[in-house]
Scaffold this motif. Structure first.
Motif, PDB file in Angstrom:
ATOM      1  N   LYS A 110       0.757  -1.247   0.179  1.00 38.27           N
ATOM      2  CA  LYS A 110       0.010   0.010   0.017  1.00 38.27           C
ATOM      3  C   LYS A 110       0.866   1.245  -0.037  1.00 38.27           C
ATOM      4  CE  LYS A 110      -4.114  -1.901   2.263  1.00 38.27           C
ATOM      5  NZ  LYS A 110      -4.815  -1.568   3.529  1.00 38.27           N
ATOM      6  N   THR A 111       1.112   1.840   1.013  1.00 38.72           N
ATOM      7  CA  THR A 111       1.762   3.239   1.193  1.00 38.72           C
ATOM      8  C   THR A 111       2.916   3.105   2.397  1.00 38.72           C
ATOM      9  OG1 THR A 111      -0.424   4.035   0.884  1.00 38.72           O
ATOM     10  CG2 THR A 111       0.962   5.582   1.580  1.00 38.72           C
TER      11      THR A 111
ATOM     12  N   ARG B 413      -5.206  11.818   0.661  1.00 44.44           N
ATOM     13  CA  ARG B 413      -5.064  10.522   0.066  1.00 44.44           C
ATOM     14  C   ARG B 413      -6.387   9.797   0.033  1.00 44.44           C
ATOM     15  NH1 ARG B 413       0.894   9.871  -0.336  1.00 44.44           N
ATOM     16  NH2 ARG B 413       1.522  11.985   0.510  1.00 44.44           N
ATOM     17  N   SER B 414      -6.846   9.657   1.190  1.00 42.66           N
ATOM     18  CA  SER B 414      -8.043   8.811   1.188  1.00 42.66           C
ATOM     19  C   SER B 414      -9.145   9.206   0.200  1.00 42.66           C
ATOM     20  CB  SER B 414      -8.572   8.611   2.622  1.00 42.66           C
ATOM     21  OG  SER B 414      -8.740   9.896   3.550  1.00 42.66           O
ATOM     22  N   LYS B 417      -8.332   8.237  -3.160  1.00 38.41           N
ATOM     23  CA  LYS B 417      -8.611   6.853  -3.517  1.00 38.41           C
ATOM     24  C   LYS B 417      -9.935   6.647  -3.970  1.00 38.41           C
ATOM     25  CE  LYS B 417      -5.185   4.347  -0.895  1.00 38.41           C
ATOM     26  NZ  LYS B 417      -5.132   3.599   0.467  1.00 38.41           N
ATOM     27  N   LYS B 418     -11.033   7.289  -2.938  1.00 35.30           N
ATOM     28  CA  LYS B 418     -12.413   7.260  -3.212  1.00 35.30           C
ATOM     29  C   LYS B 418     -12.740   7.871  -4.723  1.00 35.30           C
ATOM     30  CE  LYS B 418     -13.742   7.736   1.497  1.00 35.30           C
ATOM     31  NZ  LYS B 418     -13.647   8.871   2.259  1.00 35.30           N
ATOM     32  N   ASP B 421      -9.851   6.206 -10.025  1.00 32.31           N
ATOM     33  CA  ASP B 421      -9.716   4.542 -10.179  1.00 32.31           C
ATOM     34  C   ASP B 421      -8.377   4.569 -10.934  1.00 32.31           C
ATOM     35  OD1 ASP B 421     -10.750   1.845 -10.516  1.00 32.31           O
ATOM     36  OD2 ASP B 421     -10.203   2.623 -12.575  1.00 32.31           O
ATOM     37  N   ALA B 422      -7.340   3.590 -10.572  1.00 23.81           N
ATOM     38  CA  ALA B 422      -6.107   3.466 -11.148  1.00 23.81           C
ATOM     39  C   ALA B 422      -6.537   3.149 -12.492  1.00 23.81           C
ATOM     40  CB  ALA B 422      -5.257   2.445 -10.199  1.00 23.81           C
ATOM     41  N   LYS B 441      -1.501  -0.077  -7.170  1.00 28.66           N
ATOM     42  CA  LYS B 441      -2.430   0.613  -7.775  1.00 28.66           C
ATOM     43  C   LYS B 441      -2.974   1.801  -6.686  1.00 28.66           C
ATOM     44  CE  LYS B 441      -4.812  -2.286 -10.823  1.00 28.66           C
ATOM     45  NZ  LYS B 441      -5.997  -3.014 -11.405  1.00 28.66           N
ATOM     46  N   HIS B 442      -2.835   1.479  -5.701  1.00 29.99           N
ATOM     47  CA  HIS B 442      -2.759   2.449  -4.409  1.00 29.99           C
ATOM     48  C   HIS B 442      -2.214   3.864  -4.692  1.00 29.99           C
ATOM     49  CE1 HIS B 442      -4.832  -0.134  -1.678  1.00 29.99           C
ATOM     50  NE2 HIS B 442      -3.849  -1.297  -1.841  1.00 29.99           N
ATOM     51  N   GLU B 445      -3.692   5.947  -7.500  1.00 29.67           N
ATOM     52  CA  GLU B 445      -4.978   6.537  -6.968  1.00 29.67           C
ATOM     53  C   GLU B 445      -4.590   8.018  -6.084  1.00 29.67           C
ATOM     54  OE1 GLU B 445      -7.265   3.466  -5.676  1.00 29.67           O
ATOM     55  OE2 GLU B 445      -7.821   2.741  -7.728  1.00 29.67           O
ATOM     56  N   GLU B 446      -3.892   7.422  -5.037  1.00 25.32           N
ATOM     57  CA  GLU B 446      -3.235   8.675  -4.131  1.00 25.32           C
ATOM     58  C   GLU B 446      -2.685   9.758  -4.951  1.00 25.32           C
ATOM     59  OE1 GLU B 446      -2.682   5.746  -0.403  1.00 25.32           O
ATOM     60  OE2 GLU B 446      -0.897   6.622  -1.231  1.00 25.32           O
TER      61      GLU B 446
END
Lengths: 137, 482
Positions: A110-111, B413-414, B417-418, B421-422, B441-442, B445-446
């Protein structure tokens, strides 16, 4: 009682962790940290690391504890999912943390967390204990 | 009453909060921001400018740059300079990622030379330069070798075969701050530094193959060796866990120091110490060591970029003229001489998310650029343009020779993410001819372009207010993300 939850912070992410006592709240904060980095449900508690820290107050102790987790994550190249914390009245903390070596084929990536910040860092005691921290990503 | 009611317009895109706003202020606050964005500026960031203006020994203005946003203690996109006689140093004024910075490598290649090989180049760069959370460098330092990295920076790297001797001439500080002292650095910071040397990291850090898309100033571009259609490479990374640990170590030390020296601060993260104290001197030496680590890091990556181009294109890096344009540090504190009213004085300038933008004639600027001012490298976000500007006399007069450093995040970042879409982002970028490689993918998006302020507007304000002048725009062809 929820173990922890996240909240939004401008560039970064905040966490609130709960416990019946301060030990449990710190343990859940550790879990919240590693669920930012990876998915803790997929980290097997194979190997154990023990460490101790002493600070001047509870908030500083939270900071030092979370920083210590990042230190072992980076230097031992491990992810952790079990936390056993004991804090005494002199702000002295003993921790046993369990996890396994990082394997990015198995663990979700993740991060990266750069650091723990003092921003809005808090330890609140009511009938239960809530700790709060914002991490710099 | 809102703090915004106290803001006075100085000229187009320049605003001031008078030192009379609150009685603890020792200087005024000044910020450079697009007139149309003044209403969107976070109050928290303005309050942080004011908090910094309250610190002992602060000179002239506490400054916010066009990409200013809320940081920890000090705003990001902020500059503050302190007198050596009664001033302070604060780790919060530099940030966790000490010497996070940007480097650009030029070439004599054009689109036709790499078009067919772009995918291969991208894949191999991604493989040859470790990135992402939990990334280890490819090399293993010996226990005491880390001390040489911390003491000698890019010089250590070149001496060990990473890059060319001439590279050092075009790095800020020549890639080595002389104040560095590895003996001051904690074992923990060294332990975090050892496995990560030569890795890009995660978050907004990136490595891009870019093409020079537009030249705004032919004369300066020529001095910098840039021309339209040229293929360049940009590296954006810092001092990794080593720098983060040094910052954390000293936040704790300063947390005790400010109480010991009875300094009033409005936020724990402004913790600081008087410049003549041992705590301050130790921090400056440790910070310089972290800065050196970052220069060594970017130097090693430069070497691997060249190697990758050599491998894929079958020509030597020398034949492809892959020299460095410049390398800037945008999280750092430095001793510099600046004009304060009519005197020239040595000050400690904190730049947190701010790029040095020294104008023509300053001796710190490499000789070959000195006549036109230093190159200022401003990275965009994933898939957007980046810019080269040059330092100016106005920056010397108004901002202690500083300008913006990038886009500046507007969505958490959250939220990003919402909202994003990657796969969609990857497709959108592909439609623009931009290839992206990421470890997850995170991160795509972030780091979605929509999560950031528009970098075009940031550089326009820098240009229009004169605190740097536009030289060239570069567009990404492929992006490697951590």
């Amino acid at each position: 009682m929820k173990k922890y939850e996240y909240f939004e912070a401008t560039a970064d992410i905040g966490l609130k962790a709960y416990g019946n006592d301060i030990n449990e709240a710190f343990e859940n904060a550790g879990l919240a940290i590693f669920n930012i980095i990876s998915d803790t449900s997929n980290i097997t508690p194979l190997d154990e690391i023990e460490f101790e820290v002493t600070s001047e107050d509870e908030v500083s102790l939270l900071y030092d504890f979370l920083e210590e987790l990042l230190f072992y994550h980076e230097t031992e190249f491990m992810l952790f999912s079990r936390f056993d914390v004991k804090i005494d009245e002199n702000f002295h903390l003993k921790a046993k943390i369990k996890g396994e070596e990082i394997n990015w084929d198995k663990h979700e990536r993740k991060t990266e967390i750069k650091a723990i910040t003092f921003h809005k860092m808090a330890v609140k005691k009511t009938d239960h204990v809530e700790v709060q921290a914002i991490v710099d990503l | 009453m809102s703090i915004k009611d106290e803001i006075k317009k100085v000229r187009d895109n320049v605003y001031e909060i008078p030192g009379s706003y609150n009685k603890s202020m020792r200087a005024s606050g000044r910020f450079y921001i697009a007139d149309e964005f003044i209403d969107d500026l976070e109050e928290g960031a303005i309050e942080q400018i004011v908090n910094v203006a309250c610190l002992p020994g602060v000179q002239r203005y506490s400054i916010g740059l066009p990409d200013i946003h809320f940081g920890y203690g000090f705003p990001i996109g902020g500059v503050a300079a302190f007198s050596l006689r009664n001033g302070i140093v604060s780790p919060g004024g530099v940030g966790f990622d000490i010497n996070c910075g940007v480097r650009m490598i030029r070439s004599n290649l054009g689109m036709a030379d790499i078009e067919d090989k772009l995918d291969e180049l991208t894949e191999k760069l991604f493989k040859n330069i470790p990135s992402g959370v939990g990334s280890k460098g490819k090399i293993r330092l010996e226990q005491d070798e880390i001390n040489d990295v911390l003491d000698y920076g890019a010089e250590w790297a070149v001496k060990n075969g990473y890059g060319w001797e001439e590279d050092l001439e075009v790095l800020e500080e020549n890639g080595r701050m002389l104040d560095a002292d590895s003996s001051i650095v904690s074992d923990k910071a060294k332990k975090r530094g050892i496995p990560q040397l030569g890795s890009l990291g995660s978050g907004n850090h990136f490595l891009e193959i870019q093409i020079v898309d537009e030249i705004y100033d032919e004369k300066v571009a020529e001095v910098y060796g840039l021309k339209e259609g040229m293929i360049v490479v940009m590296i954006h990374t810092g001092s990794r866990g080593c720098g983060h640990q040094i910052c954390s170590d000293y936040l704790r030390i300063m947390d005790k120091a400010y109480k010991k020296y009875k300094i009033n601060i409005n936020d724990r993260q402004l913790a600081c110490a008087p410049l003549d104290s041992k705590e301050a001197q130790d921090y400056i030496q440790a910070m310089a060591a972290a800065a050196n680590y970052a220069w060594a890091n970017r130097q090693m990556m430069t070497h691997w970029v060249r190697e990758t181009f050599e491998e894929v294109l079958g020509k030597s890096a020398e034949d492809m003229e892959m020299g460095i344009v410049y390398d800037v540090a945008h999280n750092i504190a430095k001793m510099e001489r600046h004009k304060v009213y009519n005197r020239e004085e040595e000050l400690l300038v904190h730049r947190k998310g701010a790029t040095r933008a020294f104008g023509p004639g300053r001796e710190e600027v490499p000789e070959k650029y000195r006549e036109v001012g230093q190159p200022v490298l401003i990275p965009g976000t994933m898939g957007t343009a980046s810019y080269v500007l040059c330092g100016t006399e106005t920056a010397m007069e108004e901002t202690f020779g500083s300008t913006a450093h990038g886009a500046g995040r507007i969505l958490s970042r959250s939220k990003a993410k919402k909202d994003f879409d990657a796969d969609e982002i990857t497709d959108d970028l592909a439609a623009k001819g931009i290839k992206i490689k990421a470890t997850s993918k995170h991160v795509i998006e972030e780091e979605a372009p929509g999560a950031y302020k528009d970098v075009d507007s940031v550089v326009r304000v820098s240009d229009s207010t004169g605190i740097a002048k536009l030289v060239a725009k570069v567009k990404p062809l492929s992006v490697c993300k951590g």
